[in-house]
Design a protein around this motif. Structure first.
Motif, PDB file in Angstrom:
ATOM      1  N   SER A  59       7.267  39.050 -46.635  1.00 21.91           N
ATOM      2  CA  SER A  59       8.604  39.401 -47.351  1.00 21.91           C
ATOM      3  C   SER A  59       9.908  39.162 -46.500  1.00 21.91           C
ATOM      4  N   PRO A  60      10.908  38.842 -47.333  1.00 20.87           N
ATOM      5  CA  PRO A  60      12.178  38.539 -46.446  1.00 20.87           C
ATOM      6  C   PRO A  60      12.618  39.921 -45.825  1.00 20.87           C
ATOM      7  N   GLN A  61      13.604  39.792 -44.818  1.00 24.68           N
ATOM      8  CA  GLN A  61      14.035  40.734 -44.424  1.00 24.68           C
ATOM      9  C   GLN A  61      15.021  41.391 -45.046  1.00 24.68           C
TER      10      GLN A  61
ATOM     11  N   LEU B 245      15.238  53.589 -38.827  1.00 28.32           N
ATOM     12  CA  LEU B 245      15.513  51.843 -38.968  1.00 28.32           C
ATOM     13  C   LEU B 245      15.998  51.626 -40.029  1.00 28.32           C
ATOM     14  N   ALA B 246      15.566  52.212 -41.371  1.00 25.45           N
ATOM     15  CA  ALA B 246      16.399  51.798 -42.587  1.00 25.45           C
ATOM     16  C   ALA B 246      17.745  52.327 -42.566  1.00 25.45           C
ATOM     17  N   ALA B 247      18.083  53.479 -42.098  1.00 31.82           N
ATOM     18  CA  ALA B 247      19.732  53.925 -41.891  1.00 31.82           C
ATOM     19  C   ALA B 247      20.389  52.791 -41.122  1.00 31.82           C
ATOM     20  N   GLY B 248      19.689  52.585 -39.996  1.00 29.70           N
ATOM     21  CA  GLY B 248      20.555  51.833 -39.231  1.00 29.70           C
ATOM     22  C   GLY B 248      20.969  50.248 -39.756  1.00 29.70           C
TER      23      GLY B 248
ATOM     24  N   HIS C 245       7.400  46.865 -55.440  1.00 26.02           N
ATOM     25  CA  HIS C 245       9.023  46.967 -55.644  1.00 26.02           C
ATOM     26  C   HIS C 245       9.531  45.791 -55.092  1.00 26.02           C
ATOM     27  N   LEU C 246      10.771  45.412 -56.052  1.00 29.13           N
ATOM     28  CA  LEU C 246      11.678  44.245 -55.554  1.00 29.13           C
ATOM     29  C   LEU C 246      12.988  44.894 -55.532  1.00 29.13           C
ATOM     30  N   TRP C 247      13.565  44.357 -54.220  1.00 24.66           N
ATOM     31  CA  TRP C 247      14.776  45.136 -53.923  1.00 24.66           C
ATOM     32  C   TRP C 247      15.967  43.819 -53.907  1.00 24.66           C
ATOM     33  N   LEU C 248      16.954  44.289 -55.009  1.00 22.34           N
ATOM     34  CA  LEU C 248      17.942  43.417 -55.136  1.00 22.34           C
ATOM     35  C   LEU C 248      19.390  43.956 -54.826  1.00 22.34           C
TER      36      LEU C 248
ATOM     37  N   THR D 143      10.026  42.847 -50.856  1.00 21.24           N
ATOM     38  CA  THR D 143       8.896  43.262 -51.530  1.00 21.24           C
ATOM     39  C   THR D 143       8.253  44.282 -50.904  1.00 21.24           C
ATOM     40  N   VAL D 144       7.852  45.313 -51.784  1.00 24.51           N
ATOM     41  CA  VAL D 144       6.970  46.498 -51.001  1.00 24.51           C
ATOM     42  C   VAL D 144       5.764  46.821 -51.979  1.00 24.51           C
TER      43      VAL D 144
END
Length: 360
Positions: free
Chosen positions: A259-261, A91-94, A210-213, A201-202
């Protein structure tokens, strides 16, 4: 005269059967309605019993014993955890995130093909074989399946940072050992004038997040541990983040509720902090860099809640020494720490530890 009755008696015996040997009563004794149920009742239970014995496994059968998990997490069999990790990775790779399989220790699951024979310069996948860690990361589903097939013990996955199209930057906010990564990040945001945008946010098993930017293709963001502040680690180019849905020895990583997508763009001021060279160990501030506001550091220490007093004092002292104000602020930071309930001896020990870390 006597022979005739005997002859008749004999014929009567041969032609007239007695009541015990007549065929009619036998047929009446076993009418068809009784014969059919008996004929049907016997084979059906036997056939069902044999089928049931073949289909229903015993509670102590070997296949179930083999599927007993050896991960310290009895509720999740290894095969299920592996399949779940593969599903999340696909799913993440997609969605454009290059991924690699991870072990329960959060390490790359495929061993290096060059172990015992180091390459000079180090091989980063040019040989075409698997086992180069984050350099194997891919968004191609066939490659992802191939990697997981080569590591059936993998129960997690990592998302490579710094790679297109997202150029992911991970902000790891830790809460272990009294650190408060989120509070330290808020302090940095206040002092440098950047917002902390809502982003992916994980939650981690240890209670951190974990914050993703997303960042620009250049300059590359280096990996660091505690450079910005105690409790803040950065995952940039050459690093990876444990993906949500991964299972580890300490628990599962999961998306935070609400969490946002999609990850938000990194604020420009924060990007400047992330790409700045490591601070000098010299006490004087770097040319052109404003000193850390002394009053803000003191306020930060005075506002420390219970359980975070030492961590905040240590962070503030490190910032003071980075700005060349360590000796000047020692007395004020000590007073602020005593205001929170720390003794003068504890405060001085923490400040001394910060000075040693920054000076060498």
């Amino acid at each position: 005269m006597r022979a005739e009755p005997r002859a008749e008696a004999r014929r009567d015996r041969r032609t007239e059967p007695c009541a015990e040997t007549r065929p009619e009563p036998r047929a009446e004794a076993r009418p068809e309605p009784q014969v059919e149920p008996r004929a049907e009742a016997r084979p059906e239970p036997r056939a069902e019993t044999r089928r049931d014995r073949r289909a229903a496994p015993r509670p102590d059968a070997r296949p179930e014993a083999r599927s007993t998990p050896r991960l310290g997490l009895p509720s999740t069999p290894p095969g299920d955890a592996h399949a779940a990790a593969l599903g999340h990775a696909l799913l993440a790779a997609g969605r454009g995130y290059p991924v690699i399989p991870l072990t329960r220790s959060k390490l790359p699951a495929i061993r290096s093909p060059h172990r015992g024979h180091p390459e000079a310069p180090p091989c980063r996948g040019e040989c075409g074989r698997l086992g180069h860690g984050v350099h194997d990361a891919s968004t191609d589903p066939l490659t992802v399946r191939r990697m997981f097939a080569a590591a059936p013990w993998a129960i997690g996955y990592g998302l490579a940072c710094g790679l297109p199209p997202h150029h992911l930057i991970g902000i790891d906010l830790d809460t272990k050992n009294g650190a408060d990564g989120l509070t330290a990040l808020r302090f940095l945001a206040e002092q440098h004038g950047f917002p902390i945008p809502p982003t992916v946010t994980v939650r981690t098993p240890s209670g951190g997040r974990h914050l993703w930017l997303t960042g620009p293709p250049s300059p590359p963001v280096p990996n660091s541990v505690g450079r910005l502040a105690p409790g803040i680690d950065i995952r940039g180019t050459g690093g990876y983040l444990v993906g949500p849905g991964s299972l580890t020895a300490h628990g599962r990583y999961a998306l935070a509720p609400g969490s946002p997508q999609r990850p938000a763009p990194v604020p420009s001021a924060l990007l400047t902090l992330l790409t700045a060279p490591p601070p000098s160990t010299h006490r004087e501030p770097a040319a052109g860099a404003p000193p850390q506001p002394a009053a803000a550091l003191v306020r930060f220490v005075r506002a420390s809640p219970p359980g975070q007093r030492n961590a905040r004092l240590f962070w503030a002292a490190c910032r003071a020494y980075d700005s060349g104000l360590g000796q000047e602020l020692t007395a004020r930071l000590t007073e602020a720490a005593r205001h929170t309930g720390l003794s003068a001896q504890e405060a001085r020990a923490t400040i001394t530890s910060a000075a040693r870390r920054r000076q060498g």
